[in-house]
Design a protein around this motif. Structure first.
Motif, PDB file in Angstrom:
ATOM      1  N   GLY A   1       0.813  -1.216   0.000  1.00  0.00           N
ATOM      2  CA  GLY A   1       0.000   0.000   0.000  1.00  0.00           C
ATOM      3  C   GLY A   1       0.843   1.261   0.000  1.00  0.00           C
ATOM      4  O   GLY A   1       1.762   1.408   0.808  1.00  0.00           O
TER       5      GLY A   1
ATOM      6  N   GLY B   1     -14.088   7.907  -0.274  1.00  0.00           N
ATOM      7  CA  GLY B   1     -13.021   7.048   0.243  1.00  0.00           C
ATOM      8  C   GLY B   1     -13.508   6.329   1.487  1.00  0.00           C
ATOM      9  O   GLY B   1     -14.558   6.661   2.042  1.00  0.00           O
TER      10      GLY B   1
ATOM     11  N   ILE C   1       4.400  -2.251  -2.867  1.00  0.00           N
ATOM     12  CA  ILE C   1       3.437  -2.765  -3.846  1.00  0.00           C
ATOM     13  C   ILE C   1       2.127  -2.013  -3.655  1.00  0.00           C
ATOM     14  O   ILE C   1       1.585  -1.971  -2.540  1.00  0.00           O
ATOM     15  CB  ILE C   1       3.207  -4.277  -3.624  1.00  0.00           C
ATOM     16  CG1 ILE C   1       4.543  -5.026  -3.752  1.00  0.00           C
ATOM     17  CG2 ILE C   1       2.180  -4.839  -4.599  1.00  0.00           C
ATOM     18  CD1 ILE C   1       4.569  -6.352  -3.035  1.00  0.00           C
ATOM     19  N   ASN C   2       1.638  -1.420  -4.716  1.00  0.00           N
ATOM     20  CA  ASN C   2       0.375  -0.679  -4.601  1.00  0.00           C
ATOM     21  C   ASN C   2      -0.506  -0.953  -5.807  1.00  0.00           C
ATOM     22  O   ASN C   2      -0.032  -0.985  -6.935  1.00  0.00           O
ATOM     23  CB  ASN C   2       0.646   0.831  -4.503  1.00  0.00           C
ATOM     24  CG  ASN C   2      -0.615   1.603  -4.165  1.00  0.00           C
ATOM     25  OD1 ASN C   2      -1.125   1.508  -3.054  1.00  0.00           O
ATOM     26  ND2 ASN C   2      -1.142   2.350  -5.118  1.00  0.00           N
TER      27      ASN C   2
ATOM     28  N   GLY D   1     -16.344   8.169   3.699  1.00  0.00           N
ATOM     29  CA  GLY D   1     -16.322   9.633   3.674  1.00  0.00           C
ATOM     30  C   GLY D   1     -16.427  10.144   2.253  1.00  0.00           C
ATOM     31  O   GLY D   1     -15.745   9.652   1.358  1.00  0.00           O
TER      32      GLY D   1
ATOM     33  N   CYS E   1      -2.872  12.226   8.550  1.00  0.00           N
ATOM     34  CA  CYS E   1      -1.826  13.222   8.263  1.00  0.00           C
ATOM     35  C   CYS E   1      -0.897  13.436   9.452  1.00  0.00           C
ATOM     36  O   CYS E   1       0.309  13.617   9.278  1.00  0.00           O
ATOM     37  CB  CYS E   1      -2.450  14.564   7.873  1.00  0.00           C
ATOM     38  SG  CYS E   1      -3.264  14.524   6.286  1.00  0.00           S
TER      39      CYS E   1
ATOM     40  N   THR F   1      -7.512  -0.270  -6.040  1.00  0.00           N
ATOM     41  CA  THR F   1      -8.119  -0.604  -4.745  1.00  0.00           C
ATOM     42  C   THR F   1      -8.469   0.688  -4.011  1.00  0.00           C
ATOM     43  O   THR F   1      -7.709   1.655  -4.051  1.00  0.00           O
ATOM     44  CB  THR F   1      -7.116  -1.430  -3.897  1.00  0.00           C
ATOM     45  OG1 THR F   1      -6.641  -2.488  -4.699  1.00  0.00           O
ATOM     46  CG2 THR F   1      -7.762  -1.987  -2.657  1.00  0.00           C
TER      47      THR F   1
ATOM     48  N   TYR G   1      -1.619  -5.896  -7.584  1.00  0.00           N
ATOM     49  CA  TYR G   1      -2.506  -6.224  -6.467  1.00  0.00           C
ATOM     50  C   TYR G   1      -1.824  -7.296  -5.633  1.00  0.00           C
ATOM     51  O   TYR G   1      -1.376  -8.311  -6.167  1.00  0.00           O
ATOM     52  CB  TYR G   1      -3.859  -6.729  -6.993  1.00  0.00           C
ATOM     53  CG  TYR G   1      -4.808  -7.089  -5.876  1.00  0.00           C
ATOM     54  CD1 TYR G   1      -5.497  -6.097  -5.188  1.00  0.00           C
ATOM     55  CD2 TYR G   1      -4.982  -8.419  -5.495  1.00  0.00           C
ATOM     56  CE1 TYR G   1      -6.348  -6.416  -4.139  1.00  0.00           C
ATOM     57  CE2 TYR G   1      -5.835  -8.747  -4.445  1.00  0.00           C
ATOM     58  CZ  TYR G   1      -6.512  -7.742  -3.776  1.00  0.00           C
ATOM     59  OH  TYR G   1      -7.340  -8.063  -2.737  1.00  0.00           O
TER      60      TYR G   1
ATOM     61  N   SER H   1      -8.868   3.760  -1.696  1.00  0.00           N
ATOM     62  CA  SER H   1      -7.865   4.393  -0.835  1.00  0.00           C
ATOM     63  C   SER H   1      -8.489   5.579  -0.107  1.00  0.00           C
ATOM     64  O   SER H   1      -9.400   6.228  -0.627  1.00  0.00           O
ATOM     65  CB  SER H   1      -6.708   4.856  -1.717  1.00  0.00           C
ATOM     66  OG  SER H   1      -6.127   6.032  -1.222  1.00  0.00           O
TER      67      SER H   1
ATOM     68  N   ASP I   1      -2.114  -1.210   3.963  1.00  0.00           N
ATOM     69  CA  ASP I   1      -3.103  -1.255   2.883  1.00  0.00           C
ATOM     70  C   ASP I   1      -4.479  -0.782   3.322  1.00  0.00           C
ATOM     71  O   ASP I   1      -5.498  -1.185   2.763  1.00  0.00           O
ATOM     72  CB  ASP I   1      -3.166  -2.661   2.268  1.00  0.00           C
ATOM     73  CG  ASP I   1      -3.325  -3.762   3.303  1.00  0.00           C
ATOM     74  OD1 ASP I   1      -3.135  -3.478   4.496  1.00  0.00           O
ATOM     75  OD2 ASP I   1      -3.647  -4.899   2.931  1.00  0.00           O
ATOM     76  N   GLY I   2      -4.496   0.079   4.343  1.00  0.00           N
ATOM     77  CA  GLY I   2      -5.759   0.701   4.747  1.00  0.00           C
ATOM     78  C   GLY I   2      -6.807  -0.345   5.075  1.00  0.00           C
ATOM     79  O   GLY I   2      -6.519  -1.392   5.663  1.00  0.00           O
TER      80      GLY I   2
HETATM   81  C1  FAD Z   1     -13.261  12.028   2.828  1.00  0.00           C
HETATM   82  C2  FAD Z   1     -12.057  11.867   3.715  1.00  0.00           C
HETATM   83  C3  FAD Z   1     -11.442  12.994   4.256  1.00  0.00           C
HETATM   84  C4  FAD Z   1     -10.325  12.861   5.095  1.00  0.00           C
HETATM   85  N1  FAD Z   1      -9.701  13.991   5.562  1.00  0.00           N
HETATM   86  C5  FAD Z   1      -8.604  13.875   6.354  1.00  0.00           C
HETATM   87  C6  FAD Z   1      -7.911  15.031   6.814  1.00  0.00           C
HETATM   88  O1  FAD Z   1      -8.255  16.165   6.478  1.00  0.00           O
HETATM   89  N2  FAD Z   1      -6.840  14.859   7.632  1.00  0.00           N
HETATM   90  C7  FAD Z   1      -6.396  13.610   8.015  1.00  0.00           C
HETATM   91  O2  FAD Z   1      -5.424  13.522   8.764  1.00  0.00           O
HETATM   92  N3  FAD Z   1      -7.024  12.500   7.566  1.00  0.00           N
HETATM   93  C8  FAD Z   1      -8.109  12.599   6.758  1.00  0.00           C
HETATM   94  N4  FAD Z   1      -8.753  11.481   6.313  1.00  0.00           N
HETATM   95  C9  FAD Z   1      -8.270  10.178   6.787  1.00  0.00           C
HETATM   96  C10 FAD Z   1      -7.030   9.771   5.993  1.00  0.00           C
HETATM   97  O3  FAD Z   1      -7.359   9.784   4.644  1.00  0.00           O
HETATM   98  C11 FAD Z   1      -6.559   8.388   6.440  1.00  0.00           C
HETATM   99  O4  FAD Z   1      -6.281   8.374   7.821  1.00  0.00           O
HETATM  100  C12 FAD Z   1      -5.275   8.009   5.705  1.00  0.00           C
HETATM  101  O5  FAD Z   1      -5.321   8.415   4.375  1.00  0.00           O
HETATM  102  C13 FAD Z   1      -5.031   6.524   5.785  1.00  0.00           C
HETATM  103  O6  FAD Z   1      -3.899   6.259   5.009  1.00  0.00           O
HETATM  104  P1  FAD Z   1      -3.410   4.782   4.754  1.00  0.00           P
HETATM  105  O7  FAD Z   1      -2.180   4.883   3.925  1.00  0.00           O
HETATM  106  O8  FAD Z   1      -3.309   4.065   6.058  1.00  0.00           O
HETATM  107  O9  FAD Z   1      -4.598   4.084   3.930  1.00  0.00           O
HETATM  108  P2  FAD Z   1      -5.043   4.359   2.417  1.00  0.00           P
HETATM  109  O10 FAD Z   1      -4.924   5.767   2.060  1.00  0.00           O
HETATM  110  O11 FAD Z   1      -6.374   3.722   2.244  1.00  0.00           O
HETATM  111  O12 FAD Z   1      -3.957   3.591   1.558  1.00  0.00           O
HETATM  112  C14 FAD Z   1      -3.966   2.212   1.354  1.00  0.00           C
HETATM  113  C15 FAD Z   1      -3.244   1.943   0.046  1.00  0.00           C
HETATM  114  O13 FAD Z   1      -3.101   0.542  -0.122  1.00  0.00           O
HETATM  115  C16 FAD Z   1      -3.461   0.184  -1.443  1.00  0.00           C
HETATM  116  N5  FAD Z   1      -3.919  -1.212  -1.373  1.00  0.00           N
HETATM  117  C17 FAD Z   1      -4.934  -1.696  -0.625  1.00  0.00           C
HETATM  118  N6  FAD Z   1      -5.019  -3.021  -0.781  1.00  0.00           N
HETATM  119  C18 FAD Z   1      -4.026  -3.379  -1.637  1.00  0.00           C
HETATM  120  C19 FAD Z   1      -3.593  -4.633  -2.179  1.00  0.00           C
HETATM  121  N7  FAD Z   1      -4.179  -5.795  -1.858  1.00  0.00           N
HETATM  122  N8  FAD Z   1      -2.545  -4.641  -3.038  1.00  0.00           N
HETATM  123  C20 FAD Z   1      -1.918  -3.498  -3.360  1.00  0.00           C
HETATM  124  N9  FAD Z   1      -2.288  -2.287  -2.870  1.00  0.00           N
HETATM  125  C21 FAD Z   1      -3.324  -2.231  -2.021  1.00  0.00           C
HETATM  126  C22 FAD Z   1      -4.555   1.189  -1.821  1.00  0.00           C
HETATM  127  O14 FAD Z   1      -4.663   1.330  -3.212  1.00  0.00           O
HETATM  128  C23 FAD Z   1      -4.006   2.454  -1.163  1.00  0.00           C
HETATM  129  O15 FAD Z   1      -3.120   3.129  -2.020  1.00  0.00           O
HETATM  130  C24 FAD Z   1      -9.843  11.572   5.428  1.00  0.00           C
HETATM  131  C25 FAD Z   1     -10.439  10.444   4.860  1.00  0.00           C
HETATM  132  C26 FAD Z   1     -11.540  10.581   4.005  1.00  0.00           C
HETATM  133  C27 FAD Z   1     -12.158   9.356   3.393  1.00  0.00           C
END
Ligand code: FAD
Length: 342
Positions: A3, A275, A25-26, A202, A307, A30, A155, A32, A182-183
């Motif tokens: 991710g 998202g 790997i991303n 959201g 963030c 998927t 993936y 995000s 990977d969220g």
């Molecule tokens: C509408 C909205 C507004 C927001 N506003 C804010 C804000 O203002 N401030 C703040 O701090 N937070 C905010 N957030 C929360 C913030 O977006 C998340 O806390 C943060 O982005 C999580 O990041 P992450 O990398 O953990 O997950 P994600 O951003 O979901 O990243 C996961 C990544 O893994 C990849 N992935 C998943 N499964 C696979 C797989 N099997 N193989 C390969 N790749 C894969 C996905 O494509 C993605 O790129 C907001 C969220 C939303 C939905």
């Protein structure tokens, strides 16, 4: 690293800086959270406007990290942008006024007459300082460019992963450890699915508002965040119960009603984003190594605060793996050892 959202990007950035070899790997198809988030760091939260968890530690760390990234990659990604709070009700104004004089270092009064040109402000306004806007689109792009030699667009299917004594194998890659960033997708991972994830949908609109100053974030019962040029991010919803990750007409109508009530300038909706936040019942991140399979790690559960949380906790995880230092107990997945071991 699985991710490349906020968390995976920070993990890869720090690993790269420390000269530790890795692949990331991303799969862009998927769902995000990062690619639709507004990118705001706000040190206070909720109706009672209290300071967010660990903010006195997280905020300075995050500011330094984003500024260092910005300098290293020569791309502007962090901007200080005080939040102008347009109180949506008398109750919220009273809450703000109370907090001004109780346990607060971030709130201050402001002269709301300057806002009257753009907004209806029947309950007055206030200001939240030390707020920042992160350009997440640029951050993801620059983060990917930096590690392009280590980046694999694919993936990742957990069933293709083989655990062995040396670590882990996936396709032709052998690694000592694999870290899941990977969220919300981790909910389908048999090794980590017992963690108490609660996905949160959201939505947001991208709206063209000519004449509104992009120097501030504006917050009432909706949040209006400068995006780029005369575009603003307007949101958001927090849905705990939903059946799909699609844009909904109901959300759009709700935002339009709210904009019509507060904004005096003409506007035009140009995009509708959706998202899924990787939230959880405890509102604390999931960081650490699996108690039974130490070659598997996780940095996830960033909820609504990725963030500010992601830079600090990705660094903690690396230090834990490299030097055996402690992970913040409230974030360490050790607290779920029993659950993860059964
Ligand atoms: C509408 C909205 C507004 C927001 N506003 C804010 C804000 O203002 N401030 C703040 O701090 N937070 C905010 N957030 C929360 C913030 O977006 C998340 O806390 C943060 O982005 C999580 O990041 P992450 O990398 O953990 O997950 P994600 O951003 O979901 O990243 C996961 C990544 O893994 C990849 N992935 C998943 N499964 C696979 C797989 N099997 N193989 C390969 N790749 C894969 C996905 O494509 C993605 O790129 C907001 C969220 C939303 C939905």
């Amino acid at each position: 690293i699985i991710g490349q959202g906020l968390t995976g990007t920070w993990l890869s950035y720090f690993l790269h800086k420390q000269g530790i070899s890795f692949k990331i790997i991303n799969d862009p198809k998927t769902v995000s959270a990062t690619s639709v988030a507004s990118g705001v760091i706000n040190p206070v939260t909720g109706r009672r406007i209290v300071q967010t968890w660990m903010i006195d530690t997280l905020l300075p760390f995050a500011i330094d990290a984003y500024r260092a990234f910005q300098q290293d990659e020569n791309v502007p990604i962090i901007k200080e942008a005080p939040i102008l709070s347009i109180h949506p009700s008398l109750q919220m104004r009273e809450s703000f006024d109370y907090r001004l004089t109780h346990d607060n270092i971030y709130l201050k009064e402001n002269d709301h007459s300057s806002l009257g040109e753009y907004f209806n402000t029947p309950f007055g306004t206030g200001e939240i300082d030390q707020c920042y806007w992160i350009d997440l689109i640029q951050f993801l792009k620059a983060g990917q460019q930096k590690i392009s030699n280590h980046f694999i667009e694919d993936y990742f299917d957990v069933s293709d992963m083989i655990l062995n004594e040396q670590g882990v194998q996936w396709k032709n890659i052998n690694a000592e450890k694999i870290i899941f960033c990977d969220g919300i997708n981790t909910m389908n991972n048999p090794y980590f699915k017992s963690l108490p994830f609660v996905p949160n949908k959201g939505e947001a609109l991208i709206v063209k508002i000519k004449g509104l100053k992009p120097t501030n974030i504006y917050k009432t019962n909706i949040t209006i965040v400068p995006w780029k040029d005369d575009l603003f991010w307007v949101g958001s919803s927090y849905e705990w119960s939903f059946s799909d990750a699609l844009p909904s007409q109901g959300f759009k109508e709700k935002m339009i009603t709210a904009l019509n009530a507060v904004l005096k300038l003409p506007y035009e909706v140009v995009e509708h984003l959706v998202g899924i936040r990787p939230a959880n019942t405890e509102r604390r991140p999931f960081v650490g190594l699996h108690p039974k399979y130490p070659q598997l790690g996780i940095c996830n559960g960033m909820g609504t605060k990725g963030c500010s949380l992601a830079p600090y906790f990705t660094k903690q995880l690396i230090d834990h793996i490299e030097q055996g230092t402690m992970i913040e107990p409230e974030a360490d997945i050790k607290r779920f050892s029993t659950l993860l071991s059964t």
